[in-house]
Design a protein around this motif. Structure first.
Motif, PDB file in Angstrom:
ATOM      1  N   ARG A 170      -4.355  -1.716 -11.144  1.00 37.89           N
ATOM      2  CA  ARG A 170      -5.264  -2.424 -10.241  1.00 37.89           C
ATOM      3  C   ARG A 170      -4.819  -2.138  -8.817  1.00 37.89           C
TER       4      ARG A 170
ATOM      5  N   ARG B  79      -0.390  -9.692  -0.698  1.00 36.77           N
ATOM      6  CA  ARG B  79      -1.128  -8.496  -1.120  1.00 36.77           C
ATOM      7  C   ARG B  79      -0.431  -7.954  -2.357  1.00 36.77           C
TER       8      ARG B  79
ATOM      9  N   ASP C 162       0.833  -1.211   0.000  1.00 39.01           N
ATOM     10  CA  ASP C 162       0.000   0.000   0.000  1.00 39.01           C
ATOM     11  C   ASP C 162       0.867   1.259   0.000  1.00 39.01           C
TER      12      ASP C 162
ATOM     13  N   ALA D  64      -0.513  -5.413  -6.068  1.00 43.29           N
ATOM     14  CA  ALA D  64      -1.014  -4.281  -6.858  1.00 43.29           C
ATOM     15  C   ALA D  64      -0.367  -4.361  -8.237  1.00 43.29           C
TER      16      ALA D  64
ATOM     17  N   PRO E 134      -4.380  -2.317  -4.710  1.00 41.41           N
ATOM     18  CA  PRO E 134      -3.969  -3.481  -3.917  1.00 41.41           C
ATOM     19  C   PRO E 134      -5.144  -4.399  -3.577  1.00 41.41           C
ATOM     20  N   PHE E 135      -4.877  -5.694  -3.673  1.00 42.86           N
ATOM     21  CA  PHE E 135      -5.859  -6.729  -3.350  1.00 42.86           C
ATOM     22  C   PHE E 135      -5.122  -7.905  -2.733  1.00 42.86           C
ATOM     23  N   ASP E 136      -5.855  -8.707  -1.998  1.00 47.01           N
ATOM     24  CA  ASP E 136      -5.265  -9.843  -1.302  1.00 47.01           C
ATOM     25  C   ASP E 136      -5.584 -11.152  -2.014  1.00 47.01           C
TER      26      ASP E 136
END
Length: 125
Positions: free
Chosen positions: A97, A107, A82, A109, A99-101
């Motif tokens: 895109r 995590r 992040d 991005a 950040p996603f888990d």
């Protein structure tokens, strides 16, 4: 994590011919492949011995990639994805895109660096 910060953590082949790619890289690199569930997209993990080394994803399964040519795509390990995204944006980069888990993976991005090059950043699990 600090010992991994800045390393190339994962690399994926994004292709429209998964069977052809698997056949080629089996012969050339000696990798063996196993399917990996990725929510609808065909994905295979290539390993050398018992060590996973690459992923192979079918571009045909990804909306919005119709004009993308086949390519290799790398992810770099960072301590805090992040924070790295915020810094990338402040330096003139772009978030493709947010950040996603991914459970048990980390995590992630997808970004363009300030020069326009696409890449992934991730904080590994």
């Amino acid at each position: 994590m600090s010992q991994h910060h800045g390393k190339v953590w994962w690399t994926e082949l994004m292709t429209r011919d998964v069977p052809g790619a698997l056949k080629y890289y089996r012969a050339i690199c000696g990798w063996h492949f196993e399917p990996f569930p990725m929510g609808g997209a065909a994905y295979h993990v290539g390993s050398r011995g018992d060590q996973p080394v690459v992923g192979v994803m079918d571009l045909n399964d990804l909306p919005g990639t119709e004009d993308l040519p086949p390519h290799w795509f790398s992810y770099f390990a960072v301590k805090d994805v992040d924070r790295a995204v915020e810094e990338t944006l402040a330096r003139g980069g772009e978030a493709i895109r947010a950040p996603f888990d991914i459970p048990h993976i980390g995590r992630i991005a997808i970004l363009r660096d300030p020069t326009g090059a696409a890449m992934g950043l991730m904080t590994p699990a």
